[in-house]
Design a protein around this motif. Structure first.
Motif, short mmCIF file in Angstrom:
data_model
loop_
_atom_site.label_atom_id
_atom_site.label_comp_id
_atom_site.label_asym_id
_atom_site.label_seq_id
_atom_site.Cartn_x
_atom_site.Cartn_y
_atom_site.Cartn_z
N THR A 612 0.75 -1.31 0.13
CA THR A 612 0.06 -0.01 -0.09
C THR A 612 0.89 1.17 0.17
O THR A 612 0.34 2.39 -0.08
N GLN A 613 2.08 0.91 0.09
CA GLN A 613 3.01 2.20 0.08
C GLN A 613 2.88 3.07 1.25
O GLN A 613 2.82 4.29 1.43
N MET A 614 2.32 2.56 2.39
CA MET A 614 2.41 3.18 3.69
C MET A 614 3.51 2.74 4.56
O MET A 614 3.55 1.60 5.26
N PRO A 615 4.51 3.67 4.75
CA PRO A 615 5.71 3.48 5.25
C PRO A 615 5.52 3.25 6.93
O PRO A 615 6.31 2.44 7.68
N GLN A 616 4.35 3.87 7.41
CA GLN A 616 4.04 3.50 8.95
C GLN A 616 3.79 2.09 9.16
O GLN A 616 4.15 1.50 10.30
N TYR A 617 3.14 1.44 8.38
CA TYR A 617 2.94 0.00 8.64
C TYR A 617 4.34 -0.79 8.64
O TYR A 617 4.47 -1.66 9.28
N LEU A 618 5.19 -0.60 7.61
CA LEU A 618 6.41 -1.11 7.08
C LEU A 618 7.24 -0.88 8.37
O LEU A 618 7.58 -1.99 8.90
N ASP A 619 7.44 0.17 8.99
CA ASP A 619 8.12 0.49 10.05
C ASP A 619 7.65 -0.19 11.34
O ASP A 619 8.50 -0.63 12.17
N ALA A 620 6.39 -0.23 11.44
CA ALA A 620 6.01 -0.86 12.71
C ALA A 620 6.31 -2.38 12.84
O ALA A 620 6.57 -3.06 13.49
N GLY A 621 6.00 -2.83 11.45
CA GLY A 621 6.21 -4.32 11.47
C GLY A 621 7.53 -4.72 11.70
O GLY A 621 7.97 -5.64 12.21
N LEU A 622 8.65 -3.91 11.05
CA LEU A 622 9.84 -4.03 11.13
C LEU A 622 10.50 -4.00 12.48
O LEU A 622 11.26 -4.67 13.18
N ARG A 623 9.89 -2.85 13.23
CA ARG A 623 10.22 -2.69 14.69
C ARG A 623 9.92 -3.89 15.66
O ARG A 623 10.64 -4.23 16.56
N SER A 624 8.57 -4.20 15.39
CA SER A 624 8.11 -5.28 16.38
C SER A 624 8.74 -6.51 16.06
O SER A 624 8.86 -7.25 17.01
N LEU A 625 9.15 -6.79 14.81
CA LEU A 625 9.81 -8.08 14.35
C LEU A 625 11.14 -8.27 15.01
O LEU A 625 11.56 -9.23 15.42
N ARG A 626 11.74 -7.12 15.03
CA ARG A 626 13.13 -6.94 15.45
C ARG A 626 13.29 -7.22 16.93
O ARG A 626 14.00 -7.95 17.45
N TRP A 627 12.33 -6.49 17.49
CA TRP A 627 11.95 -6.92 19.16
C TRP A 627 11.66 -8.38 19.26
O TRP A 627 12.29 -9.14 20.14
N LEU A 628 10.87 -9.05 18.54
CA LEU A 628 10.44 -10.61 18.62
C LEU A 628 11.65 -11.08 18.37
O LEU A 628 11.85 -12.23 19.06
N MET A 629 12.63 -10.92 17.44
CA MET A 629 13.70 -11.67 17.44
C MET A 629 14.71 -11.74 18.53
O MET A 629 15.46 -12.75 18.55
N THR A 630 14.79 -10.57 19.30
CA THR A 630 15.63 -10.66 20.56
C THR A 630 15.04 -11.51 21.53
O THR A 630 15.70 -12.05 22.22
N GLN A 631 13.69 -11.71 21.55
CA GLN A 631 13.17 -12.87 22.43
C GLN A 631 13.22 -14.18 21.89
O GLN A 631 13.01 -15.05 22.67
N GLN A 632 13.49 -14.31 20.51
CA GLN A 632 13.39 -15.66 19.99
C GLN A 632 15.03 -16.23 19.41
O GLN A 632 15.10 -17.19 18.84
N THR A 633 16.00 -15.45 20.36
CA THR A 633 17.34 -15.72 20.04
C THR A 633 18.01 -16.24 21.35
O THR A 633 18.02 -15.27 22.07
N SER A 634 18.67 -17.18 21.35
CA SER A 634 19.36 -17.65 22.53
C SER A 634 20.71 -16.62 22.53
O SER A 634 21.32 -16.29 21.66
N ALA A 635 21.38 -16.74 23.90
CA ALA A 635 22.53 -16.07 24.01
C ALA A 635 23.71 -16.44 23.01
O ALA A 635 24.73 -16.04 22.97
N ALA A 636 23.55 -17.83 22.63
CA ALA A 636 24.60 -18.52 21.62
C ALA A 636 24.15 -18.18 20.27
O ALA A 636 24.92 -18.58 19.49
#
Length: 761
Positions: A612-636
């Motif tokens: 839809t060329q709506m950067p606010q959607y894209l930015d929110a998706g990237l931001r939340s996914l990046r945080w989720l990956m910190t929760q889904q990545t072990s220390a190793a």
């Protein structure tokens, strides 16, 4: 960098009776003496069903078969801000297949790990090799006690040479003394004493030495063979004292009762040193060459005792340069001859003693502790979490082994003329639980994915069955899809959940865009439009996300459907509202807790934002996914899906178990969508790590898939894999595999990528 303050040694601990317990305790004590400013403690492994009165130095204990203890130990070490952890590894002291439970602890640690391998196998089983490789990956440095260990780590396990340190087994720093005074104190005056000490077990070769005694006595009438040590506790638990009694019976049979003394005790250090002091010859008649370390050999060698030994790896190195005598394995005649030679040649015996004592001075516990402290410092300076980054001159492409071939044999076995079965008992379809629209919608998604270049499409008759199941699930009275159907083809409900409806819309949207049949594409678009209207009333964020994924495909083939475009913006705005109402700096998420298929929420916003060329959607998706990956990545650095036991908890770190394939598949798709959204190569690396979870790069180091048949286990419990292979699991694996194969094909069409730079790898 601040000096080392706290270190923890993980291993067995006294008063547990075994060589690892003695070594771990001695190492901890030596470090404390050599570095009084350094706080050192032990995390003790406790074997099943046993309890020990541990000293204060043991700060935490782990029951070897209790996976939660490993997790709690990691939490204890992280919370205590230990600078380094030193793992003492030996097969048999950790729970799980090949001791894989220790990986659960290592993968959670935030500090560097230095691992001492007490055994390095030259011919490991597949499970042993996998565990060893995972431990090496999790360690900043690895230590062995012999150069043979370095050689095997390099040649068999491909460990870089600069990651390996050779530090000899420690020994007490005692003065060299002649044996006569100790003989008098212990009641062995006027005797020629041969000694073996340590826990008794059949691999020690004591029976061979007993068979050698008659030949020794023919040349040295006053010889006495002293066997000091209790029977190994594991042997006692399995068969009592049968082994010791068998040895004593052999002594009686040979008529040498007066020349063989069994001292059934676990000797403390002072007693042990007294007995070593009084012996004339020390013997280690072990039967197995693949012994990397022998503490009994090191202690006797360090006190300047002539040693006669079989040529296991440690003895071969330590007794070189005429510091001892090597004899063939299991050869009683050779052992008898060499011991008799030494007992009757005082000059040779004394010269060998002096050479051994002089050569051992670098092995004292003080020197060993100094070397370990240096390794700890080195490991800490070089320690970084393995974070994949882009180069300053542009995004670098992650390299990954080629994904497996697409095998659908098992998937086909899970289907009948109705559709895809829900569950399986091991690898046998479970008719008792019938079918569901959730899994058949996923199967329709797989059929669409396999229509892409480089893949072999599913048989058309099978795709038709999945489509027919979806069509039959549509209930025109409720205008919703039913979900569960019994094996007798009877629907078990009038309507399914909001999430199952949303997932079915997603499959219909993809079928409208990618189905191989033009007629089915028209059918899918028509049913999608019919089933979309009621979905606007749904309240489930995941249902919204699934519908957005379907709308991404549907709107591409029906760009004039104004209603669909309006619904897409409405659903995306609802997700944005959820994120805005819940998000805080440390909780960048749409809900108060994490549940299942989490990555589909940011994926939906990312795809919608791009379409839809709506950067606010894209930015929110990237931001939340990046945080989720910190929760889904072990220390190793391994992918760790959000565990099902934590579903429903609010603003808590995710639980580790149970782990399910659906989470890995969702994460792969979301990360690749993110890569297409912002071009950051790190997203590809994350997708690869999520896919590697299927192949064994997980907390239990267990492969979930059989690449030959394409089957996939249902997930990971805390202590084992779930051996059932249901419909959802196999489809999730194949969907993830299709994504990775598509990525690999795209790479093959591009210029060869630059190697990924891994910080701290």
């Amino acid at each position: 960098m601040t000096p080392l303050r706290r270190i923890a040694v993980i291993g067995n601990s006294l008063p547990r009776r075994c060589g690892i317990a003695t070594y771990t305790t001695d190492l901890k004590n030596a470090i404390s003496i050599a570095r009084p400013d350094l706080e050192a403690c032990i995390v003790a492994m406790t074997d099943r069903g046993q309890t020990y009165d541990y000293p204060p130095a043991v700060a935490f204990q782990i029951r070897d078969n209790n996976i939660e203890d490993y997790i709690r130990a990691a939490d204890f070490l992280n919370a205590g801000q230990f600078d380094t952890v030193c793992l003492q590894h030996e097969f048999g002291i950790f729970g799980g297949e090949a001791g894989a439970h220790i990986l659960v602890l290592l993968s959670r640690l935030a500090m560097p790990v230095v691992t001492t391998f007490h055994t390095v196998l030259d011919k490991p089983s597949p499970a042993q090799r996998t565990v060893m490789e995972r431990i090496v990956d999790a360690s900043s440095k690895v230590v062995v006690m012999a150069h043979k260990g370095r050689e095997l780590l390099r040649d068999v396990y491909l460990v870089p040479d600069d990651k390996i340190e050779v530090i000899p087994h420690g020994i007490p720093d005692v003065a060299f003394v002649e044996p006569d005074a100790a003989k008098a104190r212990l009641g062995f005056e006027q005797k020629s004493v041969i000694l073996t000490f340590g826990l008794l077990s059949p691999n020690k070769g004591i029976d061979v030495m007993i068979d050698a005694m008659p030949s020794i006595l023919r040349r040295c009438e006053n010889a006495v063979y002293v066997v000091l040590g209790a029977t190994h506790p594991n042997l006692v638990r399995s068969e009592g004292e049968a082994y010791r009694e068998g040895l004593m019976a052999r002594v009686r049979e040979l008529g040498i009762d007066d020349h063989v003394v069994f001292l059934d005790r676990f000797a403390d250090l002072a007693t042990l040193l007294e007995f070593i002091s009084m012996c004339d010859v020390y013997v280690t008649p072990y039967l197995n060459e693949a012994q990397m370390t022998s503490g009994t050999l090191a202690y006797s060698f360090g006190m300047g005792k002539p040693v006669v030994s079989t040529p296991y790896w440690h003895a071969r190195e330590l007794l070189a340069d005429e510091c001892g005598v090597l004899v063939p394995f299991g050869d009683a005649a050779a052992i008898g001859s060499e011991i008799a030679n030494l007992l009757t040649d005082a000059a040779r015996r004394q010269a060998m003693s002096r050479r051994a004592y002089a050569a051992s001075r670098t092995m004292t516990w003080e020197r060993v502790a100094e070397r370990y402290a240096a390794v700890f410092e080195n490991a800490r300076q070089g320690h970084r979490l393995k974070v994949f980054v882009r180069s300053d001159v542009g995004a670098q492409e992650p390299r990954s082994p080629a994904p497996p071939d697409m095998q659908i044999g098992y998937f086909l076995s899970m289907c009948d003329d109705v559709g895809l079965f829900q569950h399986a008992v091991h690898s046998v379809p479970d008719r008792a639980h019938g079918y569901c629209v959730d899994d058949n919608a996923r199967a329709l998604l797989l059929a669409c994915a396999l229509n892409g270049p480089g893949e072999r499409p599913l048989p058309d008759v099978l795709t038709t069955r999945f489509a027919a199941f979806v069509q039959h699930a549509w209930n025109p009275d409720t205008r919703q899809f039913r979900n569960f159907m019994g094996f007798d083809r009877t629907w078990l409900e009038d309507r399914g959940s909001e999430d199952s409806h949303g997932r079915t819309l997603w499959a219909l949207g993809e079928a409208a865009r990618r189905d191989a049949s033009p007629a089915r594409r028209l059918w899918a678009a028509a049913l999608f439009a019919q089933a979309l209207s009621i979905a606007e009333s749904f309240r489930s964020p995941r249902a919204w996300a699934f519908m957005l994924l379907g709308l991404d495909a549907y709107c591409a083939v029906a760009p004039d459907d104004v209603h669909a475009r309006e619904v897409r913006h409405s659903l995306a705005d609802r997700l944005m509202s959820c994120l805005a109402s819940v998000e805080t700096p440390d909780w960048i998420w749409f809900e108060e807790g994490l549940a299942y298929e989490n990555a589909r929420l940011p994926q939906a916003l990312i795809l919608t934002g791009m379409a839809t060329q709506m950067p606010q959607y894209l930015d929110a998706g990237l931001r939340s996914l990046r945080w989720l990956m910190t929760q889904q990545t072990s220390a190793a650095g391994y992918f760790r899906p959000v565990g099902t036991t934590g579903f429903g908890e609010q603003r808590q770190p995710p639980r580790a178990f149970d782990q399910q394939p659906v989470e890995a598949t969702a994460t792969i798709a979301a990360c690749l969508a993110a890569w297409r959204g912002d071009g950051d190569a790190e997203w590809k690396a994350m997708a690869m790590r999520a896919f590697a979870w299927f192949l064994g790069r997980n907390d239990l180091s267990v492969a979930l898939v059989d690449p030959i048949t394409g089957s996939c286990r249902d997930g990971l419990h805390p202590d084992r894999a779930n051996e059932n292979r249901g419909g959802e699991s196999v489809v999730c694996y194949l969907l993830g595999l299709a994504e990775m194969r598509q990525l690999a094909r795209a790479h093959s069409l591009m210029t060869k990528p630059a190697p990924l730079r891994a910080v701290g790898a």
